[in-house]
Design an enzyme around this catalytic site. Structure first.
Site, PDB file in Angstrom:
ATOM      1  N   SER A  91       0.842  -1.214   0.000  1.00  0.00           N
ATOM      2  CA  SER A  91       0.000   0.000   0.000  1.00  0.00           C
ATOM      3  C   SER A  91       0.872   1.257   0.000  1.00  0.00           C
ATOM      4  O   SER A  91       0.609   2.206  -0.757  1.00  0.00           O
ATOM      5  CB  SER A  91      -0.961   0.011   1.189  1.00  0.00           C
ATOM      6  OG  SER A  91      -0.282  -0.187   2.404  1.00  0.00           O
ATOM      7  N   HIS A 135      -2.288  -8.724   1.756  1.00  0.00           N
ATOM      8  CA  HIS A 135      -1.942  -7.489   2.476  1.00  0.00           C
ATOM      9  C   HIS A 135      -3.080  -7.169   3.454  1.00  0.00           C
ATOM     10  O   HIS A 135      -3.462  -8.003   4.259  1.00  0.00           O
ATOM     11  CB  HIS A 135      -1.670  -6.400   1.433  1.00  0.00           C
ATOM     12  CG  HIS A 135      -1.033  -5.147   1.946  1.00  0.00           C
ATOM     13  ND1 HIS A 135      -0.435  -5.046   3.174  1.00  0.00           N
ATOM     14  CD2 HIS A 135      -0.910  -3.903   1.384  1.00  0.00           C
ATOM     15  CE1 HIS A 135       0.031  -3.823   3.352  1.00  0.00           C
ATOM     16  NE2 HIS A 135      -0.252  -3.106   2.281  1.00  0.00           N
ATOM     17  N   HIS A 187       5.211 -13.047   7.064  1.00  0.00           N
ATOM     18  CA  HIS A 187       5.456 -11.654   6.667  1.00  0.00           C
ATOM     19  C   HIS A 187       6.637 -11.606   5.710  1.00  0.00           C
ATOM     20  O   HIS A 187       7.569 -12.410   5.827  1.00  0.00           O
ATOM     21  CB  HIS A 187       5.743 -10.777   7.893  1.00  0.00           C
ATOM     22  CG  HIS A 187       5.556  -9.324   7.606  1.00  0.00           C
ATOM     23  ND1 HIS A 187       6.564  -8.535   7.098  1.00  0.00           N
ATOM     24  CD2 HIS A 187       4.470  -8.531   7.712  1.00  0.00           C
ATOM     25  CE1 HIS A 187       6.095  -7.310   6.923  1.00  0.00           C
ATOM     26  NE2 HIS A 187       4.828  -7.273   7.283  1.00  0.00           N
ATOM     27  N   ARG A 229       2.827  -5.131  16.453  1.00  0.00           N
ATOM     28  CA  ARG A 229       1.442  -4.634  16.342  1.00  0.00           C
ATOM     29  C   ARG A 229       0.474  -5.717  16.831  1.00  0.00           C
ATOM     30  O   ARG A 229      -0.574  -5.422  17.396  1.00  0.00           O
ATOM     31  CB  ARG A 229       1.144  -4.230  14.891  1.00  0.00           C
ATOM     32  CG  ARG A 229       2.080  -3.131  14.372  1.00  0.00           C
ATOM     33  CD  ARG A 229       1.929  -2.902  12.888  1.00  0.00           C
ATOM     34  NE  ARG A 229       2.260  -4.081  12.101  1.00  0.00           N
ATOM     35  CZ  ARG A 229       2.114  -4.179  10.782  1.00  0.00           C
ATOM     36  NH1 ARG A 229       1.630  -3.148  10.100  1.00  0.00           N
ATOM     37  NH2 ARG A 229       2.452  -5.273  10.138  1.00  0.00           N
ATOM     38  N   ASP A 239      -2.536  -8.599  11.414  1.00  0.00           N
ATOM     39  CA  ASP A 239      -3.929  -8.956  11.118  1.00  0.00           C
ATOM     40  C   ASP A 239      -4.437 -10.149  11.928  1.00  0.00           C
ATOM     41  O   ASP A 239      -5.630 -10.437  11.925  1.00  0.00           O
ATOM     42  CB  ASP A 239      -4.071  -9.251   9.621  1.00  0.00           C
ATOM     43  CG  ASP A 239      -3.666  -8.048   8.785  1.00  0.00           C
ATOM     44  OD1 ASP A 239      -4.107  -6.936   9.129  1.00  0.00           O
ATOM     45  OD2 ASP A 239      -2.913  -8.212   7.814  1.00  0.00           O
TER      46      ASP A 239
HETATM   47  N1  HAX Z   1       0.517 -20.014   5.583  1.00  0.00           N
HETATM   48  C1  HAX Z   1       0.948 -20.970   4.714  1.00  0.00           C
HETATM   49  N2  HAX Z   1       2.003 -20.819   3.913  1.00  0.00           N
HETATM   50  C2  HAX Z   1       2.697 -19.676   4.027  1.00  0.00           C
HETATM   51  C3  HAX Z   1       2.351 -18.666   4.943  1.00  0.00           C
HETATM   52  C4  HAX Z   1       1.195 -18.861   5.728  1.00  0.00           C
HETATM   53  N3  HAX Z   1       0.739 -17.940   6.570  1.00  0.00           N
HETATM   54  N4  HAX Z   1       3.227 -17.645   4.816  1.00  0.00           N
HETATM   55  C5  HAX Z   1       4.098 -18.006   3.864  1.00  0.00           C
HETATM   56  N5  HAX Z   1       3.782 -19.226   3.378  1.00  0.00           N
HETATM   57  C6  HAX Z   1       4.410 -19.944   2.269  1.00  0.00           C
HETATM   58  C7  HAX Z   1       4.305 -19.096   1.020  1.00  0.00           C
HETATM   59  O1  HAX Z   1       3.016 -19.212   0.433  1.00  0.00           O
HETATM   60  C8  HAX Z   1       5.434 -19.688   0.182  1.00  0.00           C
HETATM   61  O2  HAX Z   1       4.987 -20.922  -0.336  1.00  0.00           O
HETATM   62  P1  HAX Z   1       5.407 -21.389  -1.838  1.00  0.00           P
HETATM   63  O3  HAX Z   1       6.897 -21.407  -1.831  1.00  0.00           O
HETATM   64  O4  HAX Z   1       4.770 -22.728  -1.953  1.00  0.00           O
HETATM   65  O5  HAX Z   1       4.849 -20.359  -2.765  1.00  0.00           O
HETATM   66  C9  HAX Z   1       6.502 -19.978   1.242  1.00  0.00           C
HETATM   67  O6  HAX Z   1       5.799 -20.085   2.490  1.00  0.00           O
HETATM   68  C10 HAX Z   1       7.558 -18.911   1.361  1.00  0.00           C
HETATM   69  O7  HAX Z   1       6.915 -17.660   1.604  1.00  0.00           O
HETATM   70  P2  HAX Z   1       7.640 -16.544   2.477  1.00  0.00           P
HETATM   71  O8  HAX Z   1       8.892 -16.153   1.779  1.00  0.00           O
HETATM   72  O9  HAX Z   1       7.749 -17.003   3.888  1.00  0.00           O
HETATM   73  O10 HAX Z   1       6.575 -15.362   2.485  1.00  0.00           O
HETATM   74  P3  HAX Z   1       6.379 -14.209   1.400  1.00  0.00           P
HETATM   75  O11 HAX Z   1       7.306 -13.096   1.724  1.00  0.00           O
HETATM   76  O12 HAX Z   1       6.425 -14.746   0.017  1.00  0.00           O
HETATM   77  O13 HAX Z   1       4.883 -13.775   1.679  1.00  0.00           O
HETATM   78  C11 HAX Z   1       3.009 -13.200   2.987  1.00  0.00           C
HETATM   79  C12 HAX Z   1       4.519 -13.047   2.804  1.00  0.00           C
HETATM   80  C13 HAX Z   1       2.559 -12.237   4.060  1.00  0.00           C
HETATM   81  C14 HAX Z   1       2.295 -12.860   1.685  1.00  0.00           C
HETATM   82  C15 HAX Z   1       2.716 -14.678   3.418  1.00  0.00           C
HETATM   83  O14 HAX Z   1       3.345 -14.951   4.639  1.00  0.00           O
HETATM   84  C16 HAX Z   1       1.241 -14.976   3.513  1.00  0.00           C
HETATM   85  O15 HAX Z   1       0.615 -15.305   2.498  1.00  0.00           O
HETATM   86  N6  HAX Z   1       0.632 -14.863   4.742  1.00  0.00           N
HETATM   87  C17 HAX Z   1      -0.796 -15.046   4.912  1.00  0.00           C
HETATM   88  C18 HAX Z   1      -1.555 -13.800   4.470  1.00  0.00           C
HETATM   89  C19 HAX Z   1      -1.342 -12.670   5.431  1.00  0.00           C
HETATM   90  O16 HAX Z   1      -1.472 -12.812   6.649  1.00  0.00           O
HETATM   91  N7  HAX Z   1      -1.054 -11.473   4.894  1.00  0.00           N
HETATM   92  C20 HAX Z   1      -0.889 -10.265   5.711  1.00  0.00           C
HETATM   93  C21 HAX Z   1       0.572  -9.886   5.846  1.00  0.00           C
HETATM   94  C22 HAX Z   1       0.762  -8.633   6.677  1.00  0.00           C
HETATM   95  C23 HAX Z   1       0.194  -7.459   5.993  1.00  0.00           C
HETATM   96  O17 HAX Z   1       0.638  -6.971   4.967  1.00  0.00           O
HETATM   97  N8  HAX Z   1      -0.875  -6.965   6.538  1.00  0.00           N
HETATM   98  O18 HAX Z   1      -1.516  -6.008   5.927  1.00  0.00           O
END
Ligand code: HAX
Length: 437
Positions: free
Chosen positions: A242, A272, A319, A328, A374
């Site tokens: 964002s 996000h 994250h 947070r 979140d």
């Molecule tokens: N559950 C299951 N698998 C997860 C995970 C979770 N909560 N978090 C990461 N992973 C997986 C990823 O999907 C990825 O899998 P693949 O290799 O099979 O694609 C692997 O672990 C490596 O990911 P990462 O490097 O640890 O995480 P990223 O930096 O790529 O992504 C995310 C960060 C926040 C998008 C991710 O942790 C996620 O999808 N979390 C759940 C959604 C979420 O809570 N989002 C909010 C984040 C905070 C925010 O911005 N708030 O606004």
């Protein structure tokens, strides 16, 4: 000139000179390298922009102008009798880097109350939307609809000197932040309460007035929660989706309205800000499936494994930058421990916190198994009676506006140029690797 604007002008003029000198002397210094996995992997860790208002450390979490969240809860001015910081104070801190006095914060509250009048056509635009339009879509449309009132846009078309860009940007930022609670509450009441709107209470501070207009009547504690919520969600350095969207759009000299709408559209994605709605949806689906409001850790473990086995993420965990529990999350947990330690839904969230990290760790690929911001917010909101999950990201958006707009003022004051990184094709990568084998 108003006192905050005056201070901003002084501080930004000084920093502008410093940056100019610094670039003249050190402009060619290397501050990082970029690997191929970063090029393909969402640019994680690539240092590529300046963001003054806050900075994130992977282990410690966010610091706003050098202050941690526990420090802000202690140091920022509070409402009379209240224990949580006033978000107005955080805006002051982010904009000029100084903890404000009680009087300075009162000045911001008064300004935002005075500037909070929403153009009539924005309500008409909202009323014209289908009632099932997602609240984040409504927020984005409402913000864009107010672009007619942009001072920056007006002054630019009249031919403003580029050294003055920051001035109408400051005006736009102040007006926009002032209006957001009214718009956001309007969206809530129209979407879930049959358009029975509640007028502002001009005796209240920015966060408490928002709580009042939402119509959540659960004592002053909900107002306190809103002040804390609006403080901790405001900023998370510049690279998150964002903030970066606002930065990128703003770099084209789009005004604050267009730039903020960009940021809100990015916040509306489930990886996000929309994760806050997804978390509580997931929690209630789990409770419904398990047919209990008090699941055991074994039951939660099974449900988490089922979610993962179906190829979904556990919302609220993980994250892109953080590698420890999000402060947070911790701030919201400490609020719950103090105000509502026995709330049923909060207990469930705490049990999930015990269960999820070891499971994610066990997958061997998740870089951060800990909860993010979140993971907790929905449980607090549900407890106080704000149960419409699809609205939650709007609360996040109202808060996030403070950080990204404070920064937009800095970006204008420091004369940041159009953002334009380099992209390459996969073909280019293959050839590059061949040539550099
Ligand atoms: N559950 C299951 N698998 C997860 C995970 C979770 N909560 N978090 C990461 N992973 C997986 C990823 O999907 C990825 O899998 P693949 O290799 O099979 O694609 C692997 O672990 C490596 O990911 P990462 O490097 O640890 O995480 P990223 O930096 O790529 O992504 C995310 C960060 C926040 C998008 C991710 O942790 C996620 O999808 N979390 C759940 C959604 C979420 O809570 N989002 C909010 C984040 C905070 C925010 O911005 N708030 O606004």
């Amino acid at each position: 000139m108003d006192p905050l604007k005056q201070k901003f002008q002084e501080k930004s003029t000084t920093l502008q000179k410093e940056v100019k000198a610094l670039l003249k002397e050190h402009g060619s210094k290397i501050v990082g390298e970029v690997s191929l996995s970063q090029v393909f992997g969402g640019m994680r860790g690539v240092k590529s922009m300046v963001w003054e208002t806050s900075q994130l450390d992977a282990n410690e979490g966010i610091r706003f102008r050098g202050y941690t969240i526990p420090q802000l809860r202690e140091l920022l001015p509070k409402a009379p009798g209240g224990k949580e910081p006033l978000p107005e104070g955080l805006f002051w801190l982010m904009l000029i880097g100084e903890i404000p006095t009680q009087e300075q914060v009162q000045w911001v509250t008064d300004q935002w109350m005075r500037r909070g009048v929403v153009p009539e056509h924005t309500f008409k635009v909202l009323d014209a939307l289908s009632p099932d339009t997602h609240p984040m879509t409504q927020l984005s449309i409402a913000i864009v609809s107010m672009q007619t009132t942009s001072e920056f846009s007006r002054r630019y078309s009249e031919g403003i000197n580029k050294y003055e860009y920051w001035d109408p940007t400051y005006e736009d930022a102040m007006n926009l932040i002032a209006r957001l609670p009214r718009i956001a509450a309007y969206i809530y009441r129209r979407s879930y309460h049959n358009s029975t709107h509640i007028p502002p209470d001009i005796t209240l501070d920015w966060g408490a007035n928002y709580a009042h207009m939402l119509g959540i009547n659960s004592s002053d504690d909900f107002k306190s929660l809103m002040r804390l919520y609006l403080t901790i969600h405001a900023d998370h350095e510049g690279g998150n989706a964002s903030a970066h969207s606002v930065h990128l759009t703003g770099s084209t000299l789009s005004d604050a309205y267009l730039a903020l709408a960009s940021g809100m559209n990015a916040l509306a994605g489930p990886l996000h800000g929309l994760a806050n709605q997804e978390v509580i949806k997931w929690v209630f689906r789990m409770l419904d499936t398990l047919e209990t409001r008090n699941p055991t850790k074994e039951q939660i473990t099974q449900y988490v494994n089922k979610t993962l086995a179906s190829g979904k993420v556990i919302p609220g965990y993980g994250h892109a930058v953080l590698r420890q529990p999000d402060p947070r999350f911790t701030a919201q947990r400490s609020f719950a421990q103090e105000y509502i330690p026995n709330a049923e839904i909060v207990q469930v969230v705490w049990k999930i916190f015990d269960v999820v990290p070891p499971i994610l760790q066990g997958l061997g690929k998740v870089k951060n198994p800990w909860p993010n911001v979140d993971a907790h917010s929905g449980a607090l909101l549900v407890h106080y009676g704000l149960k419409e999950y699809s609205y939650y990201t709007v609360l996040f958006g109202v808060s996030r506006a403070m950080g990204v707009l404070a920064q937009l003022c800095w970006s204008r004051a420091l004369g940041f140029p159009l953002e334009r990184p380099k992209s390459v094709t996969s073909e280019w990568v293959k050839n590059y690797l061949k040539e550099n084998a």
